[in-house]
Design a protein around this motif. Structure first.
Motif, short mmCIF file in Angstrom:
data_model
loop_
_atom_site.label_atom_id
_atom_site.label_comp_id
_atom_site.label_asym_id
_atom_site.label_seq_id
_atom_site.Cartn_x
_atom_site.Cartn_y
_atom_site.Cartn_z
N ILE A 71 -4.93 -9.03 -11.54
CA ILE A 71 -5.89 -8.86 -12.64
C ILE A 71 -5.07 -8.74 -13.92
CG2 ILE A 71 -7.79 -7.50 -13.56
CD1 ILE A 71 -8.23 -6.40 -10.72
N THR A 72 -5.21 -9.71 -14.79
CA THR A 72 -4.32 -9.88 -15.94
C THR A 72 -5.11 -9.89 -17.24
OG1 THR A 72 -4.46 -12.29 -16.20
CG2 THR A 72 -3.12 -11.49 -14.37
N PRO A 73 -4.41 -9.93 -18.39
CA PRO A 73 -5.12 -10.07 -19.66
C PRO A 73 -5.90 -11.38 -19.76
CG PRO A 73 -2.91 -9.23 -20.05
CD PRO A 73 -2.98 -9.63 -18.60
N GLN A 74 -5.63 -12.34 -18.87
CA GLN A 74 -6.38 -13.60 -18.84
C GLN A 74 -7.47 -13.59 -17.77
OE1 GLN A 74 -2.62 -13.95 -18.82
NE2 GLN A 74 -3.06 -13.64 -21.00
N GLY A 75 -7.67 -12.46 -17.09
CA GLY A 75 -8.64 -12.38 -16.02
C GLY A 75 -7.94 -12.43 -14.67
N GLY A 344 -13.73 -11.99 -13.51
CA GLY A 344 -12.51 -11.90 -14.31
C GLY A 344 -12.79 -11.64 -15.77
N ASP A 345 -13.85 -12.24 -16.31
CA ASP A 345 -14.21 -12.02 -17.71
C ASP A 345 -14.60 -10.56 -17.97
OD1 ASP A 345 -13.70 -14.64 -18.37
OD2 ASP A 345 -15.80 -15.28 -18.27
N ILE A 346 -15.33 -9.96 -17.02
CA ILE A 346 -15.70 -8.54 -17.17
C ILE A 346 -14.46 -7.67 -17.16
CG2 ILE A 346 -16.92 -6.60 -16.10
CD1 ILE A 346 -18.95 -8.62 -15.02
N LEU A 347 -13.55 -7.96 -16.24
CA LEU A 347 -12.31 -7.18 -16.16
C LEU A 347 -11.48 -7.36 -17.43
CD1 LEU A 347 -11.39 -7.98 -12.44
CD2 LEU A 347 -12.52 -5.94 -13.33
N LYS A 348 -11.39 -8.57 -17.91
CA LYS A 348 -10.63 -8.85 -19.13
C LYS A 348 -11.24 -8.13 -20.33
CE LYS A 348 -11.00 -13.06 -20.66
NZ LYS A 348 -10.81 -14.52 -20.80
N ALA A 349 -12.56 -8.16 -20.43
CA ALA A 349 -13.24 -7.52 -21.57
C ALA A 349 -13.05 -6.02 -21.60
CB ALA A 349 -14.73 -7.86 -21.54
N ILE A 353 -5.88 -4.03 -16.06
CA ILE A 353 -4.68 -4.61 -15.45
C ILE A 353 -4.61 -4.04 -14.04
CG2 ILE A 353 -2.18 -4.84 -15.51
CD1 ILE A 353 -3.47 -6.27 -17.80
N GLY A 354 -4.53 -4.92 -13.05
CA GLY A 354 -4.56 -4.40 -11.68
C GLY A 354 -4.30 -5.50 -10.67
N PHE A 355 -4.82 -5.29 -9.46
CA PHE A 355 -4.53 -6.25 -8.40
C PHE A 355 -5.58 -6.20 -7.31
CE2 PHE A 355 -2.83 -2.35 -6.78
CZ PHE A 355 -2.62 -2.46 -5.41
N ALA A 356 -5.61 -7.27 -6.51
CA ALA A 356 -6.45 -7.32 -5.31
C ALA A 356 -5.66 -6.66 -4.18
CB ALA A 356 -6.79 -8.76 -4.96
N THR A 357 -6.31 -5.73 -3.49
CA THR A 357 -5.64 -4.82 -2.57
C THR A 357 -6.02 -5.07 -1.12
OG1 THR A 357 -7.37 -3.15 -2.45
CG2 THR A 357 -5.98 -3.10 -4.40
N TYR A 358 -5.31 -4.38 -0.22
CA TYR A 358 -5.69 -4.30 1.18
C TYR A 358 -6.46 -3.00 1.46
CZ TYR A 358 -2.95 -8.29 2.90
OH TYR A 358 -2.46 -9.55 3.17
N GLY A 359 -6.89 -2.33 0.43
CA GLY A 359 -7.64 -1.08 0.55
C GLY A 359 -7.51 -0.30 -0.72
N GLU A 360 -8.48 0.56 -0.98
CA GLU A 360 -8.50 1.32 -2.22
C GLU A 360 -8.56 2.82 -1.90
OE1 GLU A 360 -9.59 -2.22 -1.67
OE2 GLU A 360 -11.42 -1.03 -1.64
N GLN A 361 -8.02 3.61 -2.82
CA GLN A 361 -8.06 5.06 -2.66
C GLN A 361 -8.85 5.68 -3.81
OE1 GLN A 361 -4.61 3.53 -2.32
NE2 GLN A 361 -5.53 3.15 -0.33
N PHE A 362 -9.64 6.70 -3.45
CA PHE A 362 -10.38 7.43 -4.47
C PHE A 362 -10.42 8.89 -4.04
CE2 PHE A 362 -14.10 9.01 -6.78
CZ PHE A 362 -13.83 8.52 -8.05
N ASN A 363 -9.65 9.71 -4.72
CA ASN A 363 -9.49 11.12 -4.37
C ASN A 363 -9.04 11.23 -2.90
OD1 ASN A 363 -10.00 12.05 -6.95
ND2 ASN A 363 -12.20 12.06 -6.63
N SER A 364 -9.85 11.80 -2.02
CA SER A 364 -9.40 12.00 -0.64
C SER A 364 -9.79 10.87 0.29
CB SER A 364 -9.96 13.31 -0.09
OG SER A 364 -11.38 13.25 -0.03
N MET A 365 -10.39 9.78 -0.24
CA MET A 365 -10.94 8.72 0.60
C MET A 365 -10.13 7.43 0.50
SD MET A 365 -13.52 10.19 2.03
CE MET A 365 -14.34 8.76 2.75
N HIS A 366 -9.94 6.79 1.65
CA HIS A 366 -9.43 5.42 1.71
C HIS A 366 -10.62 4.53 2.04
CE1 HIS A 366 -7.06 1.92 2.49
NE2 HIS A 366 -7.33 1.91 3.78
#
Length: 380
Positions: A71-75, A344-349, A353-366
């Motif tokens: 996830i880049t400045p270009q989307g 991508g346009d929503i992310l750019k707007a 800056i980020g990436f496509a993952t094999y899983g996400e973490q949020f506080n105590s949760m995977h």
């Protein structure tokens, strides 16, 4: 502390590691840099890329990982190198490594305690949820996310954490974390960022729960394999619940029909990776026996993501930067539905800056099939 912060973002689409590293460095280099985070395609020559990044950034605190999309400045891109740098004389950052092979909960808890103490000593006051957030990058194939996030969150004293599992496109072969000049496996990197600027941790998923429930009756949580659902072979019973034959279960079906688990009154996504020859199901998250799962129903991904960022802006105004972790299954779905550019346009707007993952973490949760993020606002 001051509420000033300088954010620089950059991307290189060069495939040559030397050229890519040089272009990224040129975009991100600035005085008083306290943290550099980058994401790179897994098919780079990683040792060469590490060598050039280390040479250019020197002693700067640089962390990064391999991805399933950037996830880049270009989307949204694939095959790129992207990242950001944060700089301020008053910004305070503490980064430490957590070993995963083997994972030691006592030692890892001590790592978190050390980071909190470091930030508190330098500022004269202990960090808190009002001025500090945590960001986790973890080897996406070590299958240790549940243990790590549970341990880390327990020691963070209310500080919110967001993170992502490193990826290697969709090969599921080897994922890498960059730390202190080298790409490594079987580690996680925990970074605490302290600033007086407003920030918010958030997550969103474009699924709602249905009335189709199932109970896991036999499983191997360590291997993330479910053998039985409702006392029947897991793959066959799941197929029945979604109105299909077991032979019709494909990655596309699993992406379209994830399951959710209710924790603390909220629903979190648990995605199925594959059906095995013995009709068991392999998940992207650990699933224990006795847990009640609900088959989820999809909603509009574009509208859901836009709504999430509308809420962020209502809280912070336009973010300076969003550290974003977006599931590979969301990326694949957006490609299949022909909406990847709109996502991508929503992310750019929103300066993600980020990436496509094999899983996400949020506080105590995977979790899976979720977008998690930390949005940093401007001074009020």
């Amino acid at each position: 502390m001051s509420d000033s912060l300088s954010v620089r973002k950059g991307t290189s689409r060069h495939r040559d590691p030397a050229l890519a590293a040089a272009e990224l460095f040129q975009s991100l280099d600035q005085p008083d840099t306290k943290l550099v985070v980058f994401y790179c395609a897994a098919d780079f020559d990683l040792p060469a890329l590490a060598t050039h990044l280390q040479r250019l950034f020197g002693e700067t605190n640089v962390i990064g990982c391999t991805t399933a999309g950037e996830i880049t400045p270009q989307g949204y891109l694939a095959g790129a190198l992207t990242g950001f740098s944060l700089a301020s004389p008053e910004l305070d950052v503490a980064t430490e490594v957590i070993a995963l092979d083997p994972f030691d909960s006592v030692a890892s808890g001590s790592v978190v305690t050390k980071q909190l103490k470091t930030l508190g000593t330098r500022a004269g006051l202990p960090p808190s949820a009002t001025d500090t957030f945590a960001f986790l990058l973890i080897d996406g194939l070590a299958m240790q996310e549940e243990l790590v996030v549970s341990c880390v969150h327990q020691h963070l004293q209310g500080i919110e954490m967001v993170g992502g599992s490193a990826a290697d496109d969709a090969r599921f072969g080897a994922t890498h974390i960059y730390y202190r000049g080298k790409f490594r496996q079987n580690i996680a990197i925990l970074t605490l960022v302290r600033s007086d600027l407003p920030f918010v941790a958030f997550r969103t998923q474009h699924f709602t729960h249905s009335n189709k429930r199932m109970v896991v009756t036999r499983a191997d949580p360590a291997r993330r394999v479910v053998y039985e659902i409702n006392g029947l072979p897991a793959g066959r019973e799941f197929a029945r619940l979604v109105g299909l034959n077991i032979a019709e279960l494909t990655p596309l079906i699993f992406a379209t029909h994830p399951v959710v688990v209710r924790v603390g009154g909220q629903y979190f996504v648990r995605s199925i990776a594959k059906v095995n020859a013995d009709e068991s199901l392999t998940f992207f998250c650990a699933i224990d026996e006795g847990i009640v799962l609900t088959i989820a129903q999809g909603v509009d991904m574009i509208a859901n993501l836009q709504e999430a960022f509308d809420k962020v802006r209502a809280t912070l105004g336009q973010p300076q930067l969003v550290l974003g972790c977006d599931c590979i299954l969301r990326r694949m779905e957006s490609e299949r539905e022909g909406i990847k550019d709109q996502i991508g346009d929503i992310l750019k707007a929103n300066n993600v800056i980020g990436f496509a993952t094999y899983g996400e973490q949020f506080n105590s949760m995977h979790v899976n099939q979720t977008f998690t993020g930390i949005a940093i606002g401007n001074a009020g």
